[in-house]
Design an enzyme around this catalytic site. Structure first.
Site, short mmCIF file in Angstrom:
data_model
loop_
_atom_site.label_atom_id
_atom_site.label_comp_id
_atom_site.label_asym_id
_atom_site.label_seq_id
_atom_site.Cartn_x
_atom_site.Cartn_y
_atom_site.Cartn_z
N ARG A 125 -36.17 40.41 -73.17
CA ARG A 125 -37.47 39.93 -73.65
C ARG A 125 -38.11 39.03 -72.60
O ARG A 125 -37.42 38.38 -71.84
CB ARG A 125 -37.34 39.17 -74.97
CG ARG A 125 -36.50 37.88 -74.94
CD ARG A 125 -37.26 36.64 -74.53
NE ARG A 125 -36.54 35.42 -74.86
CZ ARG A 125 -36.64 34.30 -74.17
NH1 ARG A 125 -37.36 34.25 -73.09
NH2 ARG A 125 -35.97 33.22 -74.55
N GLU A 224 -42.74 31.35 -80.96
CA GLU A 224 -42.58 30.25 -79.98
C GLU A 224 -43.57 30.38 -78.83
O GLU A 224 -44.10 29.40 -78.32
CB GLU A 224 -41.14 30.23 -79.46
CG GLU A 224 -40.90 29.14 -78.45
CD GLU A 224 -39.43 29.02 -78.04
OE1 GLU A 224 -38.55 29.31 -78.88
OE2 GLU A 224 -39.19 28.62 -76.90
N ARG A 228 -43.88 37.64 -77.33
CA ARG A 228 -42.54 37.93 -76.84
C ARG A 228 -42.50 39.44 -76.75
O ARG A 228 -42.62 40.13 -77.79
CB ARG A 228 -41.47 37.40 -77.80
CG ARG A 228 -41.30 35.87 -77.76
CD ARG A 228 -40.58 35.47 -76.50
NE ARG A 228 -40.55 34.04 -76.25
CZ ARG A 228 -39.54 33.24 -76.57
NH1 ARG A 228 -38.50 33.71 -77.20
NH2 ARG A 228 -39.56 31.98 -76.24
N CYS A 270 -41.57 26.25 -74.09
CA CYS A 270 -40.30 25.58 -73.77
C CYS A 270 -40.04 25.73 -72.26
O CYS A 270 -40.08 26.85 -71.75
CB CYS A 270 -39.17 26.21 -74.57
SG CYS A 270 -37.56 25.49 -74.18
N THR A 272 -37.49 25.88 -70.58
CA THR A 272 -36.35 26.74 -70.18
C THR A 272 -36.81 28.17 -69.91
O THR A 272 -36.09 28.94 -69.29
CB THR A 272 -35.27 26.81 -71.29
OG1 THR A 272 -35.83 27.41 -72.44
CG2 THR A 272 -34.71 25.44 -71.61
N ARG A 279 -35.30 36.60 -70.92
CA ARG A 279 -33.90 36.47 -71.34
C ARG A 279 -33.40 37.88 -71.59
O ARG A 279 -33.87 38.58 -72.49
CB ARG A 279 -33.76 35.63 -72.62
CG ARG A 279 -32.28 35.28 -72.91
CD ARG A 279 -32.14 34.29 -74.04
NE ARG A 279 -32.08 34.90 -75.35
CZ ARG A 279 -30.98 35.33 -75.95
NH1 ARG A 279 -29.81 35.23 -75.35
NH2 ARG A 279 -31.04 35.88 -77.16
N ARG A 308 -24.62 32.81 -76.78
CA ARG A 308 -25.21 32.52 -78.10
C ARG A 308 -24.44 33.31 -79.15
O ARG A 308 -23.62 34.17 -78.82
CB ARG A 308 -26.70 32.90 -78.14
CG ARG A 308 -27.55 32.09 -77.18
CD ARG A 308 -29.04 32.38 -77.33
NE ARG A 308 -29.82 31.57 -76.39
CZ ARG A 308 -31.13 31.53 -76.31
NH1 ARG A 308 -31.87 32.26 -77.14
NH2 ARG A 308 -31.75 30.78 -75.43
N GLU A 313 -30.04 31.92 -80.89
CA GLU A 313 -29.74 30.54 -80.57
C GLU A 313 -29.29 29.77 -81.81
O GLU A 313 -29.83 29.97 -82.90
CB GLU A 313 -31.02 29.91 -80.02
CG GLU A 313 -30.75 28.58 -79.41
CD GLU A 313 -31.73 28.28 -78.30
OE1 GLU A 313 -32.90 28.66 -78.42
OE2 GLU A 313 -31.30 27.64 -77.33
P1 ADP Z 1 -34.95 34.73 -77.91
O1 ADP Z 1 -36.17 35.47 -78.32
O2 ADP Z 1 -35.21 33.50 -77.14
O3 ADP Z 1 -34.02 35.61 -77.21
P2 ADP Z 1 -32.98 34.28 -80.06
O4 ADP Z 1 -31.82 33.80 -79.29
O5 ADP Z 1 -33.31 33.57 -81.34
O6 ADP Z 1 -34.33 34.15 -79.25
O7 ADP Z 1 -32.80 35.82 -80.35
C1 ADP Z 1 -33.76 36.54 -81.09
C2 ADP Z 1 -33.14 37.70 -81.82
O8 ADP Z 1 -32.70 38.68 -80.88
C3 ADP Z 1 -31.91 37.32 -82.65
O9 ADP Z 1 -31.91 38.09 -83.85
C4 ADP Z 1 -30.78 37.79 -81.76
O10 ADP Z 1 -29.58 38.08 -82.47
C5 ADP Z 1 -31.38 39.05 -81.20
N1 ADP Z 1 -30.69 39.52 -79.99
C6 ADP Z 1 -30.56 38.90 -78.81
N2 ADP Z 1 -29.87 39.65 -77.94
C7 ADP Z 1 -29.55 40.79 -78.59
C8 ADP Z 1 -28.84 41.97 -78.26
N3 ADP Z 1 -28.32 42.15 -77.04
N4 ADP Z 1 -28.70 42.93 -79.20
C9 ADP Z 1 -29.23 42.78 -80.44
N5 ADP Z 1 -29.92 41.69 -80.81
C10 ADP Z 1 -30.08 40.71 -79.91
C1 CIR Z 2 -33.35 22.52 -77.73
O1 CIR Z 2 -33.81 21.65 -77.02
O2 CIR Z 2 -32.14 22.65 -77.97
C2 CIR Z 2 -34.29 23.51 -78.39
N1 CIR Z 2 -35.62 22.98 -78.28
C3 CIR Z 2 -34.19 24.86 -77.69
C4 CIR Z 2 -34.16 24.81 -76.19
C5 CIR Z 2 -34.17 26.15 -75.49
N2 CIR Z 2 -32.95 26.84 -75.54
C6 CIR Z 2 -31.99 26.85 -74.61
O3 CIR Z 2 -32.08 26.40 -73.51
N3 CIR Z 2 -30.85 27.40 -74.96
#
Ligand code: ADP
Ligand code: CIR
Length: 358
Positions: A125, A224, A228, A270, A272, A279, A308, A313
């Site tokens: 993403r 966020e 995305r 954010c 990060t 990511r 994670r 997260e």
């Molecule tokens: P981000 O959008 O920053 O990656 P999250 O860590 O909250 O935020 O992940 C968003 C969603 O994507 C969650 O449901 C997570 O389980 C899912 N996800 C992340 N990586 C994978 C993957 N490789 N396969 C399936 N689902 C994934």
């Molecule tokens: C935090 O500070 O923990 C949350 N605001 C999320 C920060 C971003 N996530 C990350 O680096 N893993």
């Protein structure tokens, strides 16, 4: 910190108004908010009205934050640079100018057979926001609606293979929403860090999910970040997922003007996520390494990877399956960050293999 404790009101200020943090708080906010920085920034406000108090509210209310700050607009990154630059450098490594975007496939390393066999699914993403609008923490309801309309219009121009349907969150029934969240296709409707940052205001208005017909390409709208852009597929064909994401980003960038910064790349709420805002992650079975989760996290960290749980997260692993992703997003191209992930996954698979032997 174990669990979490919400700081409220006067709780987190000393007699001069300087924020205080509980013992055990390890956030980058606590580390870099010196009294000199606080004194220099405390009365400043960006053109969209974002203040230092807004910037740090999430980290103060949630001392278990790893970072603890959210930018309200592009100007936050310059006005509050005395706080944000050390945080950015700490997370991403010392500041360098972010390179031009590059999703080329020709230099990607080979994923080992052993690693590939352990991958349940692959997701890549990127976060994007629109030029000319504040970020989620400072945007108004009408601006958010304008952003959603522009994104929906751009989505109608996607190439045939990525086309699909836009599902507004405000009319989605709970059962469908829960099913999409459980299948990792949709964001959750609660997040205490985002709530404190003001990102969840007016929820669920102007939020939505675009999902391609085959469900392997999606766009989250006004969570966020304003966009995305996501490719997600079962199995370990990592290159195919990366290619699909690149196709979607390129198509949307022809119809939307994304918010960027000469040194920081894509601007995100954010810090990060700055730079590539990418990511890339795999859900990967690591049953051997799972026996000592703390050691797993340490070795992943040493490889520049983040661990994670199964629902993103702040969630837990299930059945020895972990979400492994690139930690660094700024100062590298998308291809470099993705290559780094592949190398790291190969190493983790090798170590897990060693641990799994009787
Ligand atoms: P981000 O959008 O920053 O990656 P999250 O860590 O909250 O935020 O992940 C968003 C969603 O994507 C969650 O449901 C997570 O389980 C899912 N996800 C992340 N990586 C994978 C993957 N490789 N396969 C399936 N689902 C994934
Ligand atoms: C935090 O500070 O923990 C949350 N605001 C999320 C920060 C971003 N996530 C990350 O680096 N893993």
């Amino acid at each position: 910190m174990d669990g979490y404790r919400v700081n409220k009101g006067e709780d987190f200020m000393d007699h001069s108004g300087f924020p205080t943090f509980p013992d055990g708080c390890t956030s980058l906010l606590k580390k870099h908010l010196t009294d000199t920085v606080w004194a220099a920034l405390k009365d400043l406000k960006t053109a969209s009205g974002y203040t230092l108090a807004d910037l740090i509210r999430s980290g103060l209310e949630h001392p278990e934050s790893s970072v603890g700050v959210y930018a309200g607009d592009a100007e936050s990154y310059t006005l509050f640079a005395p706080l944000l630059t050390p945080i950015i450098d700490d997370y991403h490594g010392s500041s360098v100018s972010h390179p031009a975007s590059d999703f080329s496939l020709s230099t990607l390393p080979q994923l080992s057979r052993d690693a590939s066999d352990r991958i349940v699914s692959t997701r890549v993403r990127v976060g994007r926001n629109l030029a000319g609008f504040p970020l989620g923490p400072a945007i108004s309801a009408s601006e958010r609606l304008d952003v959603a309309r522009r994104i929906q219009a751009a989505l109608t121009h996607l190439p045939e293979a990525l086309q699909g349907t836009y599902l507004p969150l405000s009319v989605m029934d709970d059962a469908l929403r829960d099913d999409l969240v459980a299948r990792h296709l949709l964001f959750k409707s609660e997040d205490r860090f985002l709530t404190s940052a003001g990102i969840m205001r007016d929820w669920p208005e102007a939020r939505g999910l675009f999902l391609s017909r085959d469900e392997t390409f999606s766009v989250w709208v006004n969570e966020e970040d304003q966009l995305r852009i996501i490719a997600l597929k079962k199995g370990g064909d990592m290159t195919a997922v990366f290619r699909r994401l690149a196709k979607g980003v390129s198509a949307l960038s022809r119809h939307l003007v994304f918010l960027t910064h000469p040194q920081l790349g894509s601007l995100t709420s954010c810090p990060t996520n700055l730079g590539t805002a990418m990511r890339a992650s795999v859900h990967m079975t690591l049953t051997g390494l799972a026996r000592d989760e703390a050691a797993l996290k340490k070795s992943a960290e040493a490889l520049g990877l983040q661990v994670r749980g199964m629902h993103g997260e702040h969630s837990q692993s299930q059945g020895g399956v972990y979400d492994i992703s690139n930690r660094m997003r700024l100062g590298v191209t998308e291809t470099e960050a993705f290559s780094h992930l592949i190398h790291g996954i190969n190493r983790l698979a090798q170590r897990d293999q060693g641990m799994s032997r009787p």
